[in-house]
Design an enzyme around this catalytic site. Sequence first.
Site, PDB file in Angstrom:
ATOM      1  N   ASP A   1       0.869  -1.116  -0.077  1.00  0.00           N
ATOM      2  CA  ASP A   1      -0.103   0.131   0.055  1.00  0.00           C
ATOM      3  C   ASP A   1       1.168   0.914  -0.087  1.00  0.00           C
ATOM      4  O   ASP A   1       2.136   1.539   0.635  1.00  0.00           O
ATOM      5  CB  ASP A   1      -1.035   0.005   1.398  1.00  0.00           C
ATOM      6  CG  ASP A   1      -1.943   1.445   1.052  1.00  0.00           C
ATOM      7  OD1 ASP A   1      -2.802   0.376   0.697  1.00  0.00           O
ATOM      8  OD2 ASP A   1      -1.856   2.038   1.581  1.00  0.00           O
TER       9      ASP A   1
ATOM     10  N   ASN B   1      -2.833  13.071  -3.358  1.00  0.00           N
ATOM     11  CA  ASN B   1      -4.570  13.476  -4.051  1.00  0.00           C
ATOM     12  C   ASN B   1      -5.192  14.465  -3.918  1.00  0.00           C
ATOM     13  O   ASN B   1      -5.187  15.535  -5.403  1.00  0.00           O
ATOM     14  CB  ASN B   1      -5.025  12.261  -4.357  1.00  0.00           C
ATOM     15  CG  ASN B   1      -5.253  11.027  -5.146  1.00  0.00           C
ATOM     16  OD1 ASN B   1      -4.812  11.459  -6.311  1.00  0.00           O
ATOM     17  ND2 ASN B   1      -5.616   9.923  -4.758  1.00  0.00           N
TER      18      ASN B   1
ATOM     19  N   HIS C   1      -5.184  14.355  -8.900  1.00  0.00           N
ATOM     20  CA  HIS C   1      -5.640  12.706  -9.332  1.00  0.00           C
ATOM     21  C   HIS C   1      -4.627  12.326 -10.152  1.00  0.00           C
ATOM     22  O   HIS C   1      -4.107  11.799 -10.216  1.00  0.00           O
ATOM     23  CB  HIS C   1      -7.008  12.512  -9.322  1.00  0.00           C
ATOM     24  CG  HIS C   1      -7.469  12.142  -8.380  1.00  0.00           C
ATOM     25  ND1 HIS C   1      -7.717  11.314  -7.588  1.00  0.00           N
ATOM     26  CD2 HIS C   1      -9.320  13.416  -8.122  1.00  0.00           C
ATOM     27  CE1 HIS C   1      -8.985  11.789  -6.788  1.00  0.00           C
ATOM     28  NE2 HIS C   1      -9.141  12.815  -7.133  1.00  0.00           N
TER      29      HIS C   1
ATOM     30  N   ASP D   1      -1.668   9.590 -10.460  1.00  0.00           N
ATOM     31  CA  ASP D   1      -2.538   7.946 -11.652  1.00  0.00           C
ATOM     32  C   ASP D   1      -0.299   8.533 -11.909  1.00  0.00           C
ATOM     33  O   ASP D   1       0.005   7.159 -11.655  1.00  0.00           O
ATOM     34  CB  ASP D   1      -3.012   9.053 -12.601  1.00  0.00           C
ATOM     35  CG  ASP D   1      -4.221   9.238 -12.524  1.00  0.00           C
ATOM     36  OD1 ASP D   1      -4.680   8.661 -11.024  1.00  0.00           O
ATOM     37  OD2 ASP D   1      -5.085   9.914 -13.337  1.00  0.00           O
TER      38      ASP D   1
ATOM     39  N   GLU E   1      -5.219   2.201  -4.557  1.00  0.00           N
ATOM     40  CA  GLU E   1      -3.025   2.531  -4.445  1.00  0.00           C
ATOM     41  C   GLU E   1      -2.812   0.676  -3.635  1.00  0.00           C
ATOM     42  O   GLU E   1      -1.863   1.558  -3.398  1.00  0.00           O
ATOM     43  CB  GLU E   1      -3.145   3.753  -3.351  1.00  0.00           C
ATOM     44  CG  GLU E   1      -3.520   3.467  -1.996  1.00  0.00           C
ATOM     45  CD  GLU E   1      -4.730   3.637  -1.241  1.00  0.00           C
ATOM     46  OE1 GLU E   1      -5.041   4.405  -0.025  1.00  0.00           O
ATOM     47  OE2 GLU E   1      -6.011   3.721  -1.960  1.00  0.00           O
TER      48      GLU E   1
END
Length: 387
Positions: free
Chosen positions: A246, A254, A259, A263, A288
């Site tokens: 994770d 974010n 975002h 990404d 994630e």
Amino acid sequence: MLLGATVVLKTASIREAVATSAPVYSWVIFGAGILLGWRFKRSQLVVALAVLFAAERAIAFFPAVGQSAPVGRIVFSAIALLLPLDLAALAWLSERTMSTWAGRLVLGVILGEPLAIALLLRPELTPVVQALQQGIGGLHFTKIPPLALLAFLIAIVLTVLRFIVRRTVIQASLAWALLAALLGLSGDGAASTVYLATGGLVLIVSLIETSHRMAFSDELTGLPSRRALTDALIRLPELYAVAMIDIDHFKKLNDEHGHAAGDQVLRMIGSTLTRTEGGGRPFRYGGEEFAVLFPGKSAEEALPYLEDLREAIEASSFTIRGRDRPRVKPEKPVRSTGGRRRLSITVSIGVAEPEEIGVDPEDVIRAADQALYRAKRTGRNRLCVAE
């Protein structure tokens, strides 16, 4: 598939059977392909299949021999010119642009082609027909008129360029379908039908492969998806380890940087995971979170490889561009006033193995998740083994 079609057509012992079954092969391939394309909402492939099928049926219905030879030669010359250009035009479209004005224009031109071919049969258009058929017979290796060969050459160049720009299975299949059309129009009778239908088969296979990739591959990271992980869990040996990974503080990243930055981080982590050693197989689990399978290894044996991954990600840095960065690259370098920020990306990892033979792999994943949560609680950027 094209090589297989060539071998079948060159085998003398089955030539008669091929000639008899070729029309059935054509109807089955194109019928099934159009239905599949409609079911999966792939209008680009549906139109390409319909174009190939219409060309194959027209050539079969108007043979360039016997009493219908004059009409057949006109139909053949027109199809030889239009078919490659149609496939090249479809190659430069996408599923999204099929519904735009460009897609409608191409579709309108294709729908108008049967009328244009019918008009060529009128006596007053004889000079146009003569121009289309000029040079027929002059080339010993093919019966395709020189003007149509030029159209094929242009279409092949355009389709290859499109594939270079956008490397997808669909674009590749359209290039192979174009080659099948060239072989089909160079052949006679059953050979023409077999090659054109095989071009349709190539498009069907590309549709199936694309659908499989969408189901079993994560588009953002390029890693196998959670569905692929579920499938892989069924085939695991008795001894294996599962690691859950994770990204630390991903929600904060974010929220603060958008975002798009998130990404990019996911892609970076996915790229790093592809270099997992020790036989580890990475998967995008969701959000994630990632998973790595180690078939044939215990959790203890997987630890060094997971620690290498953690350290590699920690050592990498992620740069956040200034907010005033221009959308289009300027001709001359422009100094950014917004500055750049380098972020240190870290991950927490939990790893588990089955406690005994026959344990449900989902239970092992849950144990790895619990170890991951413990790594988060104890400070993040660390590796914990399930207890």
